[in-house]
Design an enzyme around this catalytic site. Structure first.
Site, PDB file in Angstrom:
ATOM      1  N   LYS A  37       6.466   4.296   0.852  1.00 28.57           N
ATOM      2  CA  LYS A  37       6.918   5.642   0.556  1.00 28.57           C
ATOM      3  C   LYS A  37       6.481   6.635   1.317  1.00 28.57           C
ATOM      4  O   LYS A  37       6.941   7.533   1.777  1.00 28.57           O
ATOM      5  CB  LYS A  37       6.286   5.783  -0.951  1.00 28.57           C
ATOM      6  N   THR A  38       4.726   6.562   1.718  1.00 30.80           N
ATOM      7  CA  THR A  38       4.335   7.672   2.286  1.00 30.80           C
ATOM      8  C   THR A  38       5.194   7.925   3.697  1.00 30.80           C
ATOM      9  O   THR A  38       5.171   8.815   4.269  1.00 30.80           O
ATOM     10  CB  THR A  38       2.986   7.369   2.513  1.00 30.80           C
ATOM     11  N   ASP A 264       3.615  13.732  -2.456  1.00 32.52           N
ATOM     12  CA  ASP A 264       3.395  12.103  -2.426  1.00 32.52           C
ATOM     13  C   ASP A 264       2.382  11.917  -3.834  1.00 32.52           C
ATOM     14  O   ASP A 264       1.975  12.682  -4.370  1.00 32.52           O
ATOM     15  CB  ASP A 264       2.503  11.791  -1.228  1.00 32.52           C
ATOM     16  N   GLU A 265       2.498  10.630  -4.036  1.00 32.72           N
ATOM     17  CA  GLU A 265       1.660  10.238  -5.145  1.00 32.72           C
ATOM     18  C   GLU A 265       1.895  10.999  -6.692  1.00 32.72           C
ATOM     19  O   GLU A 265       1.273  11.437  -7.425  1.00 32.72           O
ATOM     20  CB  GLU A 265       0.288  10.228  -4.951  1.00 32.72           C
ATOM     21  N   GLN A 295       1.353   2.869 -10.382  1.00 30.94           N
ATOM     22  CA  GLN A 295       0.106   3.012  -9.768  1.00 30.94           C
ATOM     23  C   GLN A 295      -0.267   4.519 -10.537  1.00 30.94           C
ATOM     24  O   GLN A 295      -1.321   5.068  -9.986  1.00 30.94           O
ATOM     25  CB  GLN A 295       0.210   3.351  -8.303  1.00 30.94           C
ATOM     26  N   ARG A 644      -4.117  -2.988  -2.058  1.00 30.99           N
ATOM     27  CA  ARG A 644      -4.872  -2.316  -0.795  1.00 30.99           C
ATOM     28  C   ARG A 644      -5.229  -3.344   0.476  1.00 30.99           C
ATOM     29  O   ARG A 644      -5.297  -2.883   1.244  1.00 30.99           O
ATOM     30  CB  ARG A 644      -6.201  -1.614  -1.087  1.00 30.99           C
TER      31      ARG A 644
HETATM   32  P1  ATP Z   1       1.184   3.143  -1.398  1.00 34.20           P
HETATM   33  O1  ATP Z   1       2.005   3.015  -2.722  1.00 34.20           O
HETATM   34  O2  ATP Z   1      -0.075   2.177  -1.480  1.00 34.20           O
HETATM   35  O3  ATP Z   1       0.784   4.466  -1.406  1.00 34.20           O
HETATM   36  P2  ATP Z   1       3.320   3.360   0.464  1.00 34.20           P
HETATM   37  O4  ATP Z   1       4.621   2.914  -0.484  1.00 34.20           O
HETATM   38  O5  ATP Z   1       2.976   4.669   0.441  1.00 34.20           O
HETATM   39  O6  ATP Z   1       2.165   2.557  -0.161  1.00 34.20           O
HETATM   40  P3  ATP Z   1       3.050   3.173   2.988  1.00 34.20           P
HETATM   41  O7  ATP Z   1       1.458   3.584   3.303  1.00 34.20           O
HETATM   42  O8  ATP Z   1       3.932   4.286   3.694  1.00 34.20           O
HETATM   43  O9  ATP Z   1       3.368   2.627   1.686  1.00 34.20           O
HETATM   44  O10 ATP Z   1       3.215   1.885   4.101  1.00 34.20           O
HETATM   45  C1  ATP Z   1       2.474   0.475   4.169  1.00 34.20           C
HETATM   46  C2  ATP Z   1       2.339   0.033   5.429  1.00 34.20           C
HETATM   47  O11 ATP Z   1       3.723  -0.661   5.913  1.00 34.20           O
HETATM   48  C3  ATP Z   1       1.856   0.819   6.370  1.00 34.20           C
HETATM   49  O12 ATP Z   1       1.200   0.240   7.269  1.00 34.20           O
HETATM   50  C4  ATP Z   1       3.341   1.020   7.366  1.00 34.20           C
HETATM   51  O13 ATP Z   1       2.988   1.712   8.504  1.00 34.20           O
HETATM   52  C5  ATP Z   1       4.176   0.112   7.133  1.00 34.20           C
HETATM   53  N1  ATP Z   1       5.574   0.321   6.887  1.00 34.20           N
HETATM   54  C6  ATP Z   1       6.206   0.924   6.212  1.00 34.20           C
HETATM   55  N2  ATP Z   1       7.717   0.951   6.447  1.00 34.20           N
HETATM   56  C7  ATP Z   1       7.833  -0.053   7.515  1.00 34.20           C
HETATM   57  C8  ATP Z   1       8.701  -0.525   8.214  1.00 34.20           C
HETATM   58  N3  ATP Z   1      10.135  -0.039   7.848  1.00 34.20           N
HETATM   59  N4  ATP Z   1       8.627  -1.468   9.141  1.00 34.20           N
HETATM   60  C9  ATP Z   1       7.489  -2.029   9.598  1.00 34.20           C
HETATM   61  N5  ATP Z   1       6.286  -1.238   8.905  1.00 34.20           N
HETATM   62  C10 ATP Z   1       6.469  -0.315   7.762  1.00 34.20           C
HETATM   63 MG    MG Z   2       1.573   6.029  -0.120  1.00 36.97          MG
END
Ligand code: ATP
Ligand code: MG
Length: 776
Positions: A37-38, A264-265, A295, A644
């Site tokens: 997402k981020t 975000d969040e 979350q 995490r």
């Molecule tokens: P959270 O809910 O914990 O905030 P999130 O959904 O925001 O998580 P991110 O932090 O953006 O998730 O991504 C998690 C990990 O996956 C990061 O290390 C990011 O670099 C990696 N990632 C995201 N998308 C891809 C992709 N398409 N290919 C490879 N790695 C990815």
């Molecule tokens: Mg995130």
């Protein structure tokens, strides 16, 4: 340049791409932990800045003949200039200052800017990014005049706010035992989260005797804040909403400025923040929010999951995107997380999967007590380092701050450096609060709370009685305390004290003059000198020395701030300090183990995660186990903690625990039982403890030596060398720090403190029995 961007986009899966390329109209990305997402949010900004928004300036379909011709040539496979083609297709890069990204911490905002800079250069740095509070302060510094505050307002933190509440209670003759200040403040804070003014609050609760009293305290509290030209944390958001609601021109200015809004969040926003977002995006509807209902962990601070659940209704043609592939964790960790959160009823429901492979089982370790728990964590950390991981790949997560101390003790004994996020903050130390209070009064003499804090610190003959006289007069004549003190001579009750009051006033005014001419660090020196605060500390012996060192540390942050923000000035610095959380201080350059609460860990990731205190009555907490809603919030917190972990997850508990001075015995947490057994590997140290007790029993007890604390010089053998095969000057090896030379050995009660100068890791002090060193 383009290639970096394209590489970032190329990596994304089709659903992520949809979210990135959909740049017109409201978008909700609702997806589980680690699904990117981020990452999507950041790539979406990069896309906007680089490729821009089609049809931004012109209406769809209105191509000129030349544009059409160019598009056709490109479609026929002819090589055309990429940029001209973008323009022909009405792609207009969005200006960075038209983008606003709201993040959970200021550190996350900086990371976002850094990543954008890596893709786009300077422009990446120019987007507006920060927490809600940070962004709102930007607006308020310009616009708050409309609400009758002046723009040099100060910000009160919880501690300051509590002081004001106490003043209110005593002024209204209310008993603090019947109306605890903390719970008063919480109620007021909830009212502000829902954008209720004191008047509205009173109207809503007319028939409830107790709440009417809260309403009266709220009204008086608000009046006092205004007199002090101060805002509390919740005001920062509420006042911004008010400013935007009050004036259409102002609103329209910010709508045009922050034309592309990203949050975000989003699951942890409250009503006031929701209102702010909907005001700002009201005109262009270019709003993209990302979040995960599983979350949502800040209900106790007024966050409402409604904001995410009703997004589709609120924003008519919202595009909703779901991501289910997780890129962070192993399948085992995800299975555990999925199974855990499936026990919640109030959720939209989703399942995460990954291509990362099965990975190792989740370890569930049951220790005898909190010390055993902590030593296990330390052993695992040492192992991980021996296998090539960094200390900072390891994070220890817990439910409450107090739990950190047992782990800290073991880390210190093993000579492993660590960083606590949260806990007692630097800026909460008394001397730092005092010195900052001086600086704040210099910036805003109406700041009553800070003025009262330092008016007689160090002692200068202005006692409580005098202060309360000044306060009374101030509220009677409607002036600030500082203004009253300026004319102390003209009030009969103050006449006797006019000398010290005059002296204080002229000291502050002189310092205010200094502020105009001096660098910040010079101003700090002037404060320490002229107020007598420095001398006072200097007379306090060793304690005072430490405090002086802390002030010196404050000075280094002033110098750093000034170098980074030449235009910021004192006000800018104080503002940054007000928004500072220890989460922002998490400096990745330094290799240290990270300790923090599960709440602070939101959005972060680590290779190895240790969740300690997985016990009933602690996690879930005792209070939460009585209500389903609260229990579900605890379970979401467990879900956050578990997700995490990238590679390895350790869930620890202790059969007996000492916390807050009480020893208690608790069952393992129900959250452990909710994870399928086949994902877990159970360990416990009852057997270990038994074995080591047996071996201790067979060894003679070391006798007491009166030499405790005496260092042993080179060539001497330490007094207690039981089992120790090395001496001063020997070369030894340590599991984590590698090769080093023993510098000194100091016998302690049952152990020996060994000081070792390591070849690459500096000098460290280590307990011999604990951190097995071997002679090479
Ligand atoms: P959270 O809910 O914990 O905030 P999130 O959904 O925001 O998580 P991110 O932090 O953006 O998730 O991504 C998690 C990990 O996956 C990061 O290390 C990011 O670099 C990696 N990632 C995201 N998308 C891809 C992709 N398409 N290919 C490879 N790695 C990815
Ligand atoms: Mg995130």
């Amino acid at each position: 340049r383009k290639t970096i961007i394209e590489r970032a986009f190329g990596r994304m899966n089709p659903m992520q791409k949809q979210a990135v390329f959909h740049v017109n109209g409201p978008v909700l990305i609702l997806a589980g932990a680690g699904s990117g997402k981020t990452t999507v949010l950041i790539n979406r900004i990069a896309y906007l800045l680089h490729y821009g928004n089609a049809y931004e300036e012109t209406t769809p379909g209105s191509f000129t003949d030349e544009e059409l011709a160019l598009v056709k040539r490109a479609a026929d496979g002819e090589q055309v200039d990429a940029l001209s083609l973008d323009y022909a297709m009405h792609l207009r890069p969005v200006a960075p200052w038209n983008v606003l990204a709201i993040t959970f911490t200021n550190k996350a905002a900086n990371e976002l800017k850094e990543r954008l800079r890596a893709m786009l250069g300077e422009d990446g740095d120019r987007v507006n990014a920060g927490t809600f509070h940070y962004i709102c302060l930007r607006i308020l510094r310009r616009e708050i005049g409309a609400l009758g505050y002046s723009s040099n307002f100060t910000i009160y933190d919880t501690d300051d706010s509590l002081r004001v509440i106490k003043d209110c209670l005593s002024e209204l003759s209310l008993d603090e035992k019947m109306f605890p200040p903390k719970s008063m403040l919480t109620k007021i804070s909830r009212a502000k989260d829902s954008l209720l003014t004191p008047e509205a609050f009173l109207r809503e609760n007319e028939s409830d005797f107790k709440l009417r009293i809260v309403g009266n305290v709220y009204a008086l509290y608000q009046k006092k804040l205004k007199e002090a030209n101060a805002l509390d944390f919740d005001d920062i958001i509420c006042m911004t909403v008010r400013v935007l609601e009050a004036d259409e021109d102002v609103l329209s200015h910010y709508q045009n400025l922050y034309r592309y809004l990203m949050v975000d969040e989003y699951q942890d926003t409250n009503h006031a923040q929701y209102r702010l977002v909907s005001l700002l995006s009201g005109k262009y509807q270019n709003l993209c929010v990302v979040g995960d209902d599983d979350q949502s962990i800040y209900k106790f601070r007024g966050a409402t999951i409604e904001n995410i659940l009703s997004f589709e209704e609120e924003f008519g043609d919202a595009k909703v995107i779901r991501l289910e592939q997780n890129y962070r964790s192993t399948q085992t960790i995800l299975d555990a997380a999925n199974a855990l959160i499936a026990h919640n009823n109030a959720r939209k429901g989703k399942n995460l999967w990954t291509e990362n492979g099965q990975g190792r089982p989740v370890i569930s370790y049951r220790a005898v007590d909190e010390t055993g728990e902590a030593s296990y964590v330390v052993r695992q950390i040492e192992d991980s380092v021996a296998k090539g991981l960094k200390l900072s790949d390891n994070a220890v997560l817990y439910r409450t701050n107090a739990q950190s101390s047992a782990v800290e003790r073991q880390l210190v004994r093993a000579g492993i450096s660590y960083r606590i996020v949260g806990g007692t903050k630097f800026y909460d130390r008394k001397e730092i609060r005092d010195v900052l209070a001086y600086l704040r009064v210099i910036a805003n003499p109406s700041d009553t709370v800070r003025l009262k804090r330092i008016i007689n610190e160090p002692k200068r003959g202005i006692g409580d009685t005098t202060v309360s006289h000044v306060e009374e007069i101030a509220s009677r004549v409607g002036e600030s305390m500082f203004d009253v003190m300026k004319q102390a001579g003209s009030y009969a009750v103050l006449a006797k004290k006019s000398a010290p009051l005059d002296a204080f006033v002229s000291m502050i005014e002189q310092l205010r003059d200094c502020k105009e001419e001096m660098q910040l660090e010079e101003l700090l020196d002037a404060v320490m000198e002229q107020t007598g605060y420095g001398d006072m500390l200097a007379l306090q012996g060793r304690e005072g020395q430490t405090r002086l060192e802390n002030v010196a540390e404050l000075k280094s942050s002033l110098i750093k701030y000034e170098a980074e923000n030449p235009e910021g000035g004192l006000e800018g610095f104080l503002e940054e300090v007000s928004l500072f959380t220890d989460l922002d201080n998490l400096n990745e350059d330094e290799d240290r183990v990270i300790l923090m609460t599960m709440h602070s860990a939101k959005g972060l990731e680590f290779k190895q995660v240790y969740v300690i205190g997985m016990e009933e009555n602690l996690f879930p907490s005792y209070q939460s186990s009585t209500s389903d809603a609260d229990l579900e919030e605890e379970r979401r917190l467990a879900y956050v903690a578990v997700t995490r972990a990238k590679e390895r997850l350790f869930l620890l508990s202790a059969s007996q625990r000492m916390l807050f001075g009480h020893t208690s015995r608790n069952q393992p947490s129900r959250f452990l039982r909710e994870i399928p057994e086949n994902l877990l590997e159970q360990h416990d140290d009852a057997a270990r403890a038994f074995a080591s007790a047996m071996s201790r029993a067979s060894k003679p007890k070391p006798t007491y030596t009166p030499e405790i604390g005496r260092s042993v010089g080179v060539g001497e053998k330490p007094a207690q060398s039981g089992g120790i095969s090395y001496g001063v000057g020997d070369v030894v090896s340590h599991k984590v720090f590698g090769r080093g030379t023993v510098v000194s050995m100091t016998p302690m009660a049952n152990d020996t403190l060994v000081e070792v100068r390591f070849d690459t890791k500096g000098t460290k002090k280590i307990m011999a029995n604990f951190a097995k060193l071997t002679k090479i």
